[in-house]
Design an enzyme around this catalytic site. Structure first.
Site, PDB file in Angstrom:
ATOM      1  N   THR A 128       0.665  -1.199   0.083  1.00  0.00           N
ATOM      2  CA  THR A 128      -0.145  -0.199  -0.053  1.00  0.00           C
ATOM      3  C   THR A 128       0.916   1.195  -0.075  1.00  0.00           C
ATOM      4  O   THR A 128       1.294   1.525  -0.874  1.00  0.00           O
ATOM      5  CB  THR A 128      -1.085  -0.006   1.281  1.00  0.00           C
ATOM      6  OG1 THR A 128      -0.126   0.011   2.475  1.00  0.00           O
ATOM      7  CG2 THR A 128      -1.831  -1.170   1.135  1.00  0.00           C
ATOM      8  N   LYS A 154       4.236  -6.990   3.294  1.00  0.00           N
ATOM      9  CA  LYS A 154       3.910  -5.596   3.252  1.00  0.00           C
ATOM     10  C   LYS A 154       4.088  -4.933   4.597  1.00  0.00           C
ATOM     11  O   LYS A 154       3.472  -5.478   5.545  1.00  0.00           O
ATOM     12  CB  LYS A 154       2.687  -5.433   2.209  1.00  0.00           C
ATOM     13  CG  LYS A 154       1.457  -5.652   3.064  1.00  0.00           C
ATOM     14  CD  LYS A 154       0.431  -4.742   2.919  1.00  0.00           C
ATOM     15  CE  LYS A 154       0.622  -3.189   3.473  1.00  0.00           C
ATOM     16  NZ  LYS A 154      -0.339  -2.432   4.234  1.00  0.00           N
ATOM     17  N   THR A 165       1.176  -4.356  11.680  1.00  0.00           N
ATOM     18  CA  THR A 165       0.316  -4.436  10.716  1.00  0.00           C
ATOM     19  C   THR A 165       0.689  -4.753   9.517  1.00  0.00           C
ATOM     20  O   THR A 165       1.376  -3.984   8.638  1.00  0.00           O
ATOM     21  CB  THR A 165      -0.171  -2.723  10.603  1.00  0.00           C
ATOM     22  OG1 THR A 165      -0.904  -2.425  11.746  1.00  0.00           O
ATOM     23  CG2 THR A 165      -1.399  -2.565   9.603  1.00  0.00           C
ATOM     24  N   GLU A 251       6.531   4.262   7.465  1.00  0.00           N
ATOM     25  CA  GLU A 251       6.108   5.679   7.127  1.00  0.00           C
ATOM     26  C   GLU A 251       6.869   6.685   7.528  1.00  0.00           C
ATOM     27  O   GLU A 251       7.089   6.798   8.592  1.00  0.00           O
ATOM     28  CB  GLU A 251       4.603   5.525   7.168  1.00  0.00           C
ATOM     29  CG  GLU A 251       3.742   4.731   6.308  1.00  0.00           C
ATOM     30  CD  GLU A 251       2.230   4.853   6.980  1.00  0.00           C
ATOM     31  OE1 GLU A 251       1.896   5.561   7.956  1.00  0.00           O
ATOM     32  OE2 GLU A 251       1.456   4.291   6.308  1.00  0.00           O
ATOM     33  N   THR A 377      -8.508  11.620   3.321  1.00  0.00           N
ATOM     34  CA  THR A 377      -9.082  12.755   2.606  1.00  0.00           C
ATOM     35  C   THR A 377      -8.412  13.325   1.361  1.00  0.00           C
ATOM     36  O   THR A 377      -7.456  12.907   1.055  1.00  0.00           O
ATOM     37  CB  THR A 377      -9.396  14.061   3.566  1.00  0.00           C
ATOM     38  OG1 THR A 377      -8.370  14.459   4.353  1.00  0.00           O
ATOM     39  CG2 THR A 377     -10.750  13.694   4.524  1.00  0.00           C
TER      40      THR A 377
END
Lengths: 377, 377
Positions: A128, A154, A165, A251, A377
């Site tokens: 992702t 991943k 995760t 990240e 968003t």
């Protein structure tokens, strides 16, 4: 389901029914595919794993569960196998419905695109926010047969110690029963994906699956045997390497830091302290800046809920002894130089016993925050 | 001890011996002044609080402890009181030695500068990375006597729920024994400084002290009486306001978010879930971006270690119902508008009982990380 036509569906199959061992998230909020995969893995046999990325199919109610089951049914029809032999996995945004018709069509196309050389493309399809693909393989000889173990993972966000995760898929042609495969996976996870943290968030979709189809032709690996130990070590080594890549690709991460705690009264105490240090936003921010702020490390150790006497503590960063008898050794400048690298170690000795533990963590960067402040968003 | 001649020493005294109640950090690594202040507060009486900011005097060994005791002795000489009536506090960098001679000279000068009008300057002197001064007062009438309660706090970094990384000093002229003052402080803390989080780090120096010197002339406040309840409510209200300011002034914070969890099986369960949501780096990053990412909130609730059934969950952000029966209500755009303000609320109803809890948290901004990546160097 992913923007700009990026690969978003992966399919792993075995030519013959395979033994399966699996581990799932400990979050109480579990995604629909986790519910179904857990059910289907229970009997220790599977033929296929179908993965979609971009949408997690979590918090999607009864409709989400129907979609996960429909995915298994569709793939079973395409491959002429039983739906209960299919393990579904999803990763991506929580709370969004999967577009069912589009997914089922992708599943059919994936079953037609199956190819031995598609391993790396599949590894790319499960990612992702990952910056790079994480996959590798190992070969060992057992009973004069060449046995291969390959795996892909991943990661990126929501990486917490318990199962992280993640999606992790390992495939091997070793002959091993599900009963003997399970302890091998448990051992391999404890030193790899259960010993890393990026942001402390345990996701709703974490899944690790190992398929073993026996095509290598070795005599069955029995738990406790030397061959089983060698297989377990190989799997541990492989998953350990992938876990390190997941941390390096956390990240916004710019560094991977190995936190070792030793001299604790027990391994359990050592693990709690290591996780507290590895999870503190303040220590992680200091790691980002290459700042040898050992006071924050001792402080995080102090609130781990474990007995601790600061005057017994010794601390090293990058091999430089920064703290002796609980106070500064004056080596801050040398430690700062040791922290310039992309990977370094922190060792805290509590001076109370022989318990030890190790956790791999990333630094916390402004980019992590920017990225995660506008994800949906 | 602070750069550029900023105020770094504050002194609070009472004209007569005062009742004292205090609460200290639960970190196992405690600063030298905490060790001494805890000793000196034990008998429930004190005359003075001496605070230095810039250097925490934590992880400084026997020499640090000697400095804390020398501070009390020096002040006792200047004010002609007993050293055991002095409570020392420090805040700032861990692991650095206080310059003893300079501190003792500052203590002497502070004792000469004592003045009723110096309240706000003292409140400024206790700050470190705080952007603004946090202090306030309340007045109530008890037995026809005007009773004043004043307080100051410093916060900014290392703010965790248990006692937070804070210094909080409250002063009142109410007549109340130490025995009756302690439950008042406990009650006031549980809804204020024990219900906030900025970064989840519990510091080595957290200290809250209340001094009550009885000069108002009311008849002694007895625990359980109506007057005691009114006094407790006033103290709670005052500390609650200061705790809110501490969150709004969290390092890099741009928002204060009130997380309310209700419908839990117990208040304890509700608190665990509220803390998990309020502490998640992912939810806090989403709060920063004004992103109504309710999936992350449910996910953080799911790993709090509390029984949870997602289909029973309802969730509101800024009064907008985002989740019903565990799935999206489709109101994301309206919720995003509600998240534009500097303060908003998140309400999660678990639908299982009547347990409720509330935690106030800040958002997590890139500035927090930048600031904390190079604090010591």
């Amino acid at each position: 389901m992913k923007p700009r036509g990026a690969l978003d569906t992966a399919l792993i199959t075995s030519a013959v029914p395979a033994s399966v061992a699996a581990a799932f998230t400990r979050n109480r909020v579990v995604a629909a595919p986790v519910v179904v995969a857990r059910e289907h893995a229970r009997d220790g046999r599977a033929r296929a794993v179908i993965i979609n990325s971009g949408i997690a199919n979590a918090c999607t109610g009864g409709a989400g569960l129907d979609t996960a089951r429909a995915t298994c049914a569709e793939l079973a029809r395409s491959l002429d196998i039983d739906p209960a032999e299919v393990l579904p996995c999803s990763t991506g945004k929580i709370g969004v419905a999967l577009p069912r018709a589009r997914l089922l069509s992708a599943v059919r196309r994936a079953s037609l695109a199956l190819a031995p050389g598609a391993f790396w493309r599949a590894a790319r399809a499960i990612t992702t926010t990952d910056a790079f693909v994480k996959a590798d393989k190992r070969e060992i000889v057992i009973d004069r047969r060449r046995v291969t173990v390959a795996a892909m993972a991943k990661g990126a966000g929501m990486i917490a110690p318990d199962m992280a995760t993640l999606l992790v898929f390992a495939m091997t042609d070793a002959r091993v029963s599900a009963r003997a495969l399970r302890p091998a996976l448990r051992a391999a996870l404890s030193g790899s994906f259960n010993a890393i943290t990026v942001d402390g968030d345990t996701s709703t979709n974490d899944t690790t699956i190992v398929l073993a189809n026996g095509r290598a032709g070795n005599s069955p690996l029995r738990a406790g045997s030397i061959a089983h130990k060698r297989f377990t070590d190989t799997l541990s080594d492989l998953l350990g390497d992938l876990a390190r890549l997941v941390v390096l690709d956390g990240e916004g991460a710019t560094r991977a830091v190995e936190v070792v705690v030793r001299g604790a009264r027990s391994a359990r105490d050592a693990k709690r302290v290591a996780r507290s240090i590895a999870g503190s936003t303040l220590t992680k921010a200091a790691f980002h800046g290459g700042d040898p702020n050992w006071g924050r490390i001792l402080c995080a150790a102090g609130y781990a809920g474990v007995p601790l006497e600061v005057r017994l503590c010794r601390l090293w960063i990058g091999g430089v002894e920064l703290v002796r008898h609980g106070i500064s050794s004056g080596a801050e400048a040398r430690a700062a130089r040791a922290m310039r690298g992309r990977e370094f170690g922190v060792v805290l000795d509590l001076g109370q016993g022989s318990g030890a533990a190790r956790v791999l963590t990333s630094d916390l960067s402004p980019r992590y925050v920017r990225f995660n402040s506008a994800y949906s968003t």
